[in-house]
Write a protein that holds these residues in place. Structure first.
Motif, PDB file in Angstrom:
ATOM      1  N   PHE A  38      57.445  19.392  52.527  1.00  0.00           N
ATOM      2  CA  PHE A  38      57.555  18.955  53.922  1.00  0.00           C
ATOM      3  C   PHE A  38      56.172  18.864  54.555  1.00  0.00           C
ATOM      4  O   PHE A  38      55.852  17.883  55.244  1.00  0.00           O
ATOM      5  N   PHE A  39      55.344  19.892  54.324  1.00  0.00           N
ATOM      6  CA  PHE A  39      53.976  19.860  54.852  1.00  0.00           C
ATOM      7  C   PHE A  39      53.205  18.658  54.294  1.00  0.00           C
ATOM      8  O   PHE A  39      52.461  17.981  55.022  1.00  0.00           O
ATOM      9  N   LEU A 103      34.014  24.395  57.538  1.00  0.00           N
ATOM     10  CA  LEU A 103      35.126  24.892  58.353  1.00  0.00           C
ATOM     11  C   LEU A 103      36.458  24.826  57.616  1.00  0.00           C
ATOM     12  O   LEU A 103      37.368  25.588  57.931  1.00  0.00           O
ATOM     13  N   GLY A 104      36.584  23.903  56.688  1.00  0.00           N
ATOM     14  CA  GLY A 104      37.832  23.762  55.962  1.00  0.00           C
ATOM     15  C   GLY A 104      38.549  22.460  56.279  1.00  0.00           C
ATOM     16  O   GLY A 104      38.152  21.704  57.170  1.00  0.00           O
ATOM     17  N   ARG A 105      39.632  22.224  55.535  1.00  0.00           N
ATOM     18  CA  ARG A 105      40.381  20.974  55.693  1.00  0.00           C
ATOM     19  C   ARG A 105      41.167  20.954  57.009  1.00  0.00           C
ATOM     20  O   ARG A 105      41.203  19.943  57.718  1.00  0.00           O
ATOM     21  N   LYS A 106      41.820  22.044  57.359  1.00  0.00           N
ATOM     22  CA  LYS A 106      42.684  22.068  58.545  1.00  0.00           C
ATOM     23  C   LYS A 106      41.911  21.864  59.862  1.00  0.00           C
ATOM     24  O   LYS A 106      42.347  21.082  60.709  1.00  0.00           O
ATOM     25  N   PRO A 107      40.773  22.534  60.084  1.00  0.00           N
ATOM     26  CA  PRO A 107      40.022  22.271  61.321  1.00  0.00           C
ATOM     27  C   PRO A 107      39.590  20.814  61.448  1.00  0.00           C
ATOM     28  O   PRO A 107      39.564  20.271  62.558  1.00  0.00           O
ATOM     29  N   CYS A 108      39.282  20.180  60.320  1.00  0.00           N
ATOM     30  CA  CYS A 108      38.886  18.770  60.358  1.00  0.00           C
ATOM     31  C   CYS A 108      40.058  17.905  60.826  1.00  0.00           C
ATOM     32  O   CYS A 108      39.875  16.949  61.592  1.00  0.00           O
ATOM     33  N   LEU A 109      41.278  18.238  60.395  1.00  0.00           N
ATOM     34  CA  LEU A 109      42.463  17.510  60.847  1.00  0.00           C
ATOM     35  C   LEU A 109      42.646  17.645  62.355  1.00  0.00           C
ATOM     36  O   LEU A 109      42.943  16.666  63.060  1.00  0.00           O
ATOM     37  N   PHE A 207      52.695   9.798  65.765  1.00  0.00           N
ATOM     38  CA  PHE A 207      52.428  10.356  64.437  1.00  0.00           C
ATOM     39  C   PHE A 207      51.334  11.426  64.490  1.00  0.00           C
ATOM     40  O   PHE A 207      51.381  12.420  63.762  1.00  0.00           O
ATOM     41  N   THR A 208      50.368  11.239  65.368  1.00  0.00           N
ATOM     42  CA  THR A 208      49.293  12.227  65.500  1.00  0.00           C
ATOM     43  C   THR A 208      49.816  13.504  66.146  1.00  0.00           C
ATOM     44  O   THR A 208      49.438  14.614  65.750  1.00  0.00           O
ATOM     45  N   ILE A 209      50.690  13.361  67.147  1.00  0.00           N
ATOM     46  CA  ILE A 209      51.280  14.533  67.791  1.00  0.00           C
ATOM     47  C   ILE A 209      52.101  15.344  66.787  1.00  0.00           C
ATOM     48  O   ILE A 209      52.056  16.579  66.766  1.00  0.00           O
ATOM     49  N   LEU A 210      52.864  14.655  65.943  1.00  0.00           N
ATOM     50  CA  LEU A 210      53.647  15.334  64.902  1.00  0.00           C
ATOM     51  C   LEU A 210      52.744  16.169  64.008  1.00  0.00           C
ATOM     52  O   LEU A 210      53.067  17.327  63.691  1.00  0.00           O
ATOM     53  N   MET A 211      51.607  15.623  63.624  1.00  0.00           N
ATOM     54  CA  MET A 211      50.705  16.348  62.743  1.00  0.00           C
ATOM     55  C   MET A 211      50.146  17.593  63.435  1.00  0.00           C
ATOM     56  O   MET A 211      50.078  18.669  62.839  1.00  0.00           O
ATOM     57  N   PRO A 216      49.309  23.929  62.081  1.00  0.00           N
ATOM     58  CA  PRO A 216      49.027  25.369  62.008  1.00  0.00           C
ATOM     59  C   PRO A 216      49.735  26.078  60.861  1.00  0.00           C
ATOM     60  O   PRO A 216      49.256  27.112  60.369  1.00  0.00           O
ATOM     61  N   TRP A 217      50.861  25.550  60.403  1.00  0.00           N
ATOM     62  CA  TRP A 217      51.621  26.190  59.327  1.00  0.00           C
ATOM     63  C   TRP A 217      51.274  25.651  57.942  1.00  0.00           C
ATOM     64  O   TRP A 217      51.676  26.210  56.939  1.00  0.00           O
TER      65      TRP A 217
END
Length: 519
Positions: A38-39, A103-109, A207-211, A216-217
Motif C-alpha cells: 500500500f505504501f 536527510l533521507g528519502r522521506k524528508p525529500c518527499l 495526489f500530492t495531498i494523498l502522499m 509519515p508511516w
C-alpha cells in the motif's frame, strides 16, 4: 551462482537472491507485506501528478478560455509556458542529491510536496502571465524532488521478488496522470468561465495531498539507515515488512547481508562519491553513458512533440475542432496508460536490453512513416482528411513502441547504480531528461511554427543514433538482485557481495545487532 541474467531465469513461483533460489511469497496473504505494498502504491502515484501536469498543459491549449485569458500564446511564448516547469526542475536537481544522502528519502518527499502544493495554488489562482510562469517554476522545483525520490525509495524497500516490476510501474504511472488530466480538461471544456482551466490545476493537488498524509508511516530506506550507521533500524524494517518481524528469516538475513557488505565495500573503496568520479573508472564511465542516454532518449525520441504540442500538430494536419483534439488527447493517454501498465509486468520476462532495442526500432519506423505522411499532407494543403487520420494512427502506433520502454526509465537507472552513486546518478539522469525536455518545450513550438513537418526529420535521425547507443552500451540486468548488478560494470572482484567470507561476516553482524537488542 549463474554468471548471466539469462542463466538466472528462476522457475515459476521463485526468485534468486545471493545465487540461491527462494519461493515467492503471496504478499496479499501477509498483513505486513500488504501494508508495505500500500505504501509503495502511494509512492507510485507520486508520478501521477507529474503526468497530470504535462497532459493538462496539452489540454489547456485546446480550451478557449485559457487561450483568451493569456492572449493566445504561440511560438516562443507558448514554449515559455511549457518549459519554465523544466527550468524549475533543473534548479531542484541541484540540492536533491544532498537532501537524499544527508536527510533521507522521506524528508525529500515532504520538501518536494510542499513546493508542489505552493505551485499548484499559485497556478490555479494566477491573474496574469507572470504569476502563471512563477507558479510553474515552483511546481517544477518541487515535482522533481518527489518524482526522483519515490522510485529510489520503492527500489530500496520493495521485496526482491517484485522490485523490478514495482519500480517500472512507478515510471509507467506517469500515464495515469496524463489519462486523468486529458479527460478532466475534456470535461471542463463545458464550463463557460475561467474555471475551465483553473479547475484542472486544483485537481492536480489531490495526489500530492494523498502522499503527504501517508508519508509519515512509510518506512525509510534500510540502505540509508545502514549508510548512517544505524543497522538496527535497517534490520527491523526488513524483518517487519519482508518477514512479519522475524529478524532470523533467511531471506531477511541475506538481504541484510548483501546491503551491509556492499555498503561496507563501497566505503572501503572510497570515503565519498562526487560527480567527477563518474569519469574515473571504465565501469563508471559506462554507467554515465547509460544514465545520460536514458534521460536524453526519454525526451528526444519525438514524444515531446505530442506531450506538449498535440494541438499544434492537429492544427497542422487540418484537425482544428477543440472537442476532437481533446478526444484524441484523451484516447492517446488512455492507450498509453493501458500499454504502459501492461508492459510493466513483462520487464523481467523480456529483459531490459531487448525491450530498449525493440522499442527504438519500432519508434524509428513509425516516425519515418509519420514524417512521410505529414509531408504529403502539407503538399496537399490538408485537402485529404484520410491522410490526417493516417497521421493520427501513426502517432498511436509510435506510442505503442515508446510505451514499451518508458516505464524502464526509473527502474533501469536505479538498477545500474550502487547505493553510494544512486542519488547523484539519478540526478545526472534527470539533468539529461529535463535538459532535453526544456529544449523540447521551448524549441519545439518555434520549430513547428516555422518549418512544420520538416522538423520531424531531426527526430528520425536522432532515433537512428539512439539505436546505435542502445546496441553497443546497454547491458541486461534482469533477475539480478540490486546489490549484485555491480559486477556487470566493475567485475566479479568488486561485486563479490555473496562471497562466503563476506556473507559470514555480515551474518555475524546481524546476530550481533539482534542479540544486543535483546540484551
Amino acid at each position: 551462482m549463474p554468471d548471466s541474467p539469462e542463466q538466472m531465469k528462476p522457475p515459476p513461483g521463485h526468485f534468486y537472491l545471493a545465487g540461491r533460489l527462494f519461493p515467492r511469497k503471496k504478499w496479499w496473504r501477509d498483513k505486513n507485506m500488504r501494508t508495505l505494498y500500500f505504501f509503495i502504491l502511494v509512492l507510485i502515484f507520486t508520478n501521477t501528478a507529474n503526468g497530470f501536469d504535462n497532459s493538462m498543459m496539452n489540454g489547456l491549449q485546446a480550451i478557449t478560455y485559457w487561450q483568451d485569458y493569456f492572449g493566445h500564446p504561440h511560438g516562443s511564448t507558448l514554449g515559455l509556458f511549457n518549459c519554465v516547469m523544466s527550468a524549475g526542475a533543473l534548479s531542484g536537481l541541484i540540492p536533491m542529491p544532498f537532501i537524499l544522502d544527508r536527510l533521507g528519502r522521506k524528508p525529500c518527499l515532504v520538501i518536494g510536496a510542499f513546493f508542489m502544493l505552493l505551485g499548484i495554488a499559485l497556478q490555479s489562482a494566477a491573474v496574469n502571465f507572470a504569476m502563471f510562469i512563477a507558479a510553474r517554476w515552483i511546481l517544477g522545483f518541487g515535482d522533481i524532488l518527489v518524482i526522483c525520490t519515490a522510485p529510489l525509495l520503492i527500489a530500496e524497500i520493495a521485496p526482491v521478488q517484485d522490485r523490478a516490476i514495482l519500480v517500472t510501474i512507478a515510471g509507467a504511472n506517469y500515464q495515469s496522470g496524463a489519462f486523468i488530466a486529458a479527460w478532466t480538461t475534456y470535461g471542463t471544456l463545458q464550463i463557460k468561465s475561467n474555471w475551465a482551466w483553473r479547475a484542472p490545476s486544483l485537481i492536480q493537488g489531490i495526489f500530492t495531498i494523498l502522499m503527504i498524509v501517508v508519508v509519515p508511516w512509510i518506512p525509510e530506506s534500510p540502505r540509508f539507515y545502514i549508510a548512517k550507521d544505524q543497522p538496527e533500524k535497517a534490520l527491523k524494517i526488513l524483518a517487519h515488512y519482508h518477514a512479519n518481524g522475524d529478524e532470523h528469516d533467511e531471506v531477511v538475513q541475506l538481504e541484510y547481508t548483501e546491503i551491509t557488505t556492499a555498503l561496507a565495500m563501497e566505503k572501503n573503496a572510497q570515503k565519498s562519491f562526487s560527480f567527477i568520479d563518474f569519469l574515473r573508472t571504465p565501469g563508471n564511465r559506462k554507467r554515465l553513458v547509460m544514465i545520460v542516454s536514458i534521460g536524453l532518449f526519454s525526451q528526444w525520441s519525438g514524444n515531446g512533440l505530442v506531450s506538449y504540442y498535440l494541438t499544434t500538430i492537429m492544427n497542422n494536419i487540418g484537425i482544428t475542432d477543440s472537442q476532437t483534439q481533446l478526444v484524441i488527447n484523451g484516447g492517446l493517454t488512455t492507450f498509453a496508460l493501458v500499454t504502459n501498465i501492461l508492459f510493466s509486468f513483462f520487464v523481467d520476462r523480456w529483459g531490459r536490453r531487448p525491450i530498449n532495442l525493440i522499442s527504438t526500432i519500432g519508434m524509428l519506423i513509425s516516425f519515418v512513416i509519420w514524417t512521410a505522411l505529414s509531408a504529403i499532407d502539407a503538399q496537399q494543403n490538408n485537402e485529404n482528411p484520410a491522410i490526417g487520420k493516417a497521421v493520427v494512427f501513426m502517432i498511436f502506433f509510435y506510442y505503442l513502441w515508446y510505451n514499451l520502454k518508458s516505464g524502464l526509465i526509473a527502474s533501469y537507472t536505479t538498477e545500474i547504480l550502487p547505493y553510494h552513486m544512486r542519488a547523484k546518478g539519478y540526478t545526472v539522469m534527470e539533468w539529461a531528461l529535463y535538459g532535453a525536455l526544456f529544449f523540447n518545450q521551448y524549441v519545439n513550438a518555434t520549430a513547428l511554427d516555422n518549418i512544420g513537418w520538416k522538423y520531424y526529420i531531426f527526430y528520425c535521425c536522432f532515433l537512428a543514433f539512439e539505436l546505435i547507443v542502445v546496441y553497443f552500451f546497454y547491458v541486461e540486468t534482469r533477475y539480478v538482485p540490486l546489490e549484485e548488478i555491480v559486477k556487470y560494470f566493475d567485475g566479479d572482484d568488486v561485486a563479490a557481495v555473496t562471497n562466503d567470507e563476506f556473507e559470514h561476516d555480515a551474518k555475524r553482524a546481524v546476530i550481533h545487532v539482534d542479540d544486543s537488542k535483546a540484551a
